[in-house]
Write an enzyme that holds these catalytic residues in place. Structure first.
Site, short mmCIF file in Angstrom:
data_model
loop_
_atom_site.label_atom_id
_atom_site.label_comp_id
_atom_site.label_asym_id
_atom_site.label_seq_id
_atom_site.Cartn_x
_atom_site.Cartn_y
_atom_site.Cartn_z
N ASP A 223 17.21 53.85 -28.35
CA ASP A 223 18.60 54.30 -28.30
C ASP A 223 19.37 53.68 -27.14
O ASP A 223 18.79 53.03 -26.26
CB ASP A 223 18.67 55.84 -28.22
CG ASP A 223 17.62 56.43 -27.28
OD1 ASP A 223 17.21 55.74 -26.33
OD2 ASP A 223 17.20 57.57 -27.51
N ASN B 269 14.58 70.52 -26.04
CA ASN B 269 15.05 71.15 -27.29
C ASN B 269 14.35 70.58 -28.52
O ASN B 269 14.76 70.84 -29.65
CB ASN B 269 16.58 71.00 -27.42
CG ASN B 269 17.02 69.55 -27.58
OD1 ASN B 269 16.19 68.64 -27.58
ND2 ASN B 269 18.31 69.32 -27.69
N HIS C 183 14.08 67.37 -29.33
CA HIS C 183 14.61 66.13 -29.90
C HIS C 183 13.62 64.98 -29.70
O HIS C 183 12.80 65.00 -28.78
CB HIS C 183 16.02 65.79 -29.37
CG HIS C 183 16.10 65.28 -27.98
ND1 HIS C 183 17.27 65.35 -27.22
CD2 HIS C 183 15.20 64.68 -27.17
CE1 HIS C 183 17.05 64.80 -26.04
NE2 HIS C 183 15.82 64.40 -25.98
N GLU D 76 18.90 65.08 -32.29
CA GLU D 76 18.99 66.45 -31.79
C GLU D 76 18.64 67.43 -32.92
O GLU D 76 18.58 67.04 -34.09
CB GLU D 76 20.43 66.71 -31.31
CG GLU D 76 20.93 65.74 -30.22
CD GLU D 76 20.30 66.00 -28.84
OE1 GLU D 76 19.29 66.73 -28.74
OE2 GLU D 76 20.84 65.45 -27.86
P1 PGA Z 1 12.90 62.83 -20.23
O1 PGA Z 1 13.52 62.76 -21.67
O2 PGA Z 1 11.75 61.90 -20.23
O3 PGA Z 1 13.99 62.38 -19.32
O4 PGA Z 1 12.49 64.24 -20.01
C1 PGA Z 1 12.66 62.77 -22.76
C2 PGA Z 1 13.49 62.86 -24.01
O5 PGA Z 1 14.56 63.46 -23.97
O6 PGA Z 1 13.05 62.32 -25.03
#
Ligand code: PGA
EC number: 3.5.99.6
Length: 247
Positions: free
Chosen positions: A67, A136, A138, A143
């Site tokens: 992304d 959450n 995702h 999301e």
């Molecule tokens: P993070 O994000 O490694 O910054 O916790 C992981 C994600 O949101 O996939």
């Protein structure tokens, strides 16, 4: 799902790097899907060490990132283009033409999303995809509520995600509210998936992913339907489940 339990962030990073390193060395994986965020930083550090210590050339490897934020140019310090350069690309010899990320500043985002999907197809698909997980549930920027058959597309970020990512931005700077992300359908076509997770803030999402009903309300649960997923998670991330009862 194959679960590798480790003690802490450091061990997760080492094991995750070893997993990708073995994939590359075996020649099995020529197209590697990469992730950004806080979690993979240590993994990339160990991966660079392994690659350089073994004098491995990666000129025939392609990388495909999950992304990019909409509105951030490739050279913006918070763009994922820059993240990848700072954490990985500057240290290894993957040709720049082989490092692929969606553009955050395309003139036509519909076309950019189609281009990215075409590119993945032309490369023959992703052999091994690295994933993190959001608190959450995702995966990439898919999301809760994202369709399981979704392809690369423009998405609105959940308020919790914007909040979580604001720590990387200077005070007063606007955190992007949209991104281009590979879809869940795209991710599920990867041959092999390795997910890394660390910290107690991920524990509920990890539990849901492993034991919850498979539902678009928690995107990571879709991984229960993939037949080659390895989760490398530390004690805190696994603190809400009894791993023995899952495997
Ligand atoms: P993070 O994000 O490694 O910054 O916790 C992981 C994600 O949101 O996939």
């Amino acid at each position: 799902m194959n679960i590798i339990q480790v003690q802490d962030y450091e061990e997760m990073s080492e094991q995750g790097a070893e997993f990708l390193f073995r994939e590359i060395m075996s020649g099995r994986s020529k197209v590697i899907g990469l992730a950004t965020g806080g979690t993979p930083v240590g993994l990339y550090k160990h991966l660079v060490e392994k690659i350089n210590a073994n004098e491995v050339s990666l000129t025939d490897v392609h990388t495909v990132n999950l992304d990019e934020y909409i509105g951030l140019s490739d050279d913006h310090p918070n763009s994922y283009h820059q993240y990848m350069f700072q954490n990985l690309f500057q240290y290894i010899d993957i040709p720049s033409a082989n490092r692929h990320l969606p553009s955050g500043t395309a003139a036509d985002f519909s076309e950019e999303c189609r281009r990215y999907e075409r590119l993945i197809q032309q490369l023959g698909g992703v052999d091994t995809q690295l994933l993190g997980i959001g608190a959450n549930g995702h995966i990439a920027f898919n999301e809760p509520g994202s369709p399981f058959d979704g392809r690369t597309r423009v998405v609105d970020l959940a308020p919790a995600t914007i909040e979580a990512n604001s720590r990387y931005f200077n005070e007063g700077e606007t955190v992007p509210s949209q991104a281009v992300t590979m879809g869940i359908g795209t991710i599920m076509e990867s041959g092999r998936i390795v997910m890394i997770a660390s910290g107690k803030e991920k524990a509920a999402a990890v539990k849901e992913m492993l034991t919850g009903e498979v539902t678009e309300d928690c995107p990571a649960t879709v991984l229960q339907k993939h037949d080659d997923v390895t989760l490398i998670a530390d004690a805190e991330a696994l603190s809400e489940i009894d791993v023995k009862n899952i495997q």
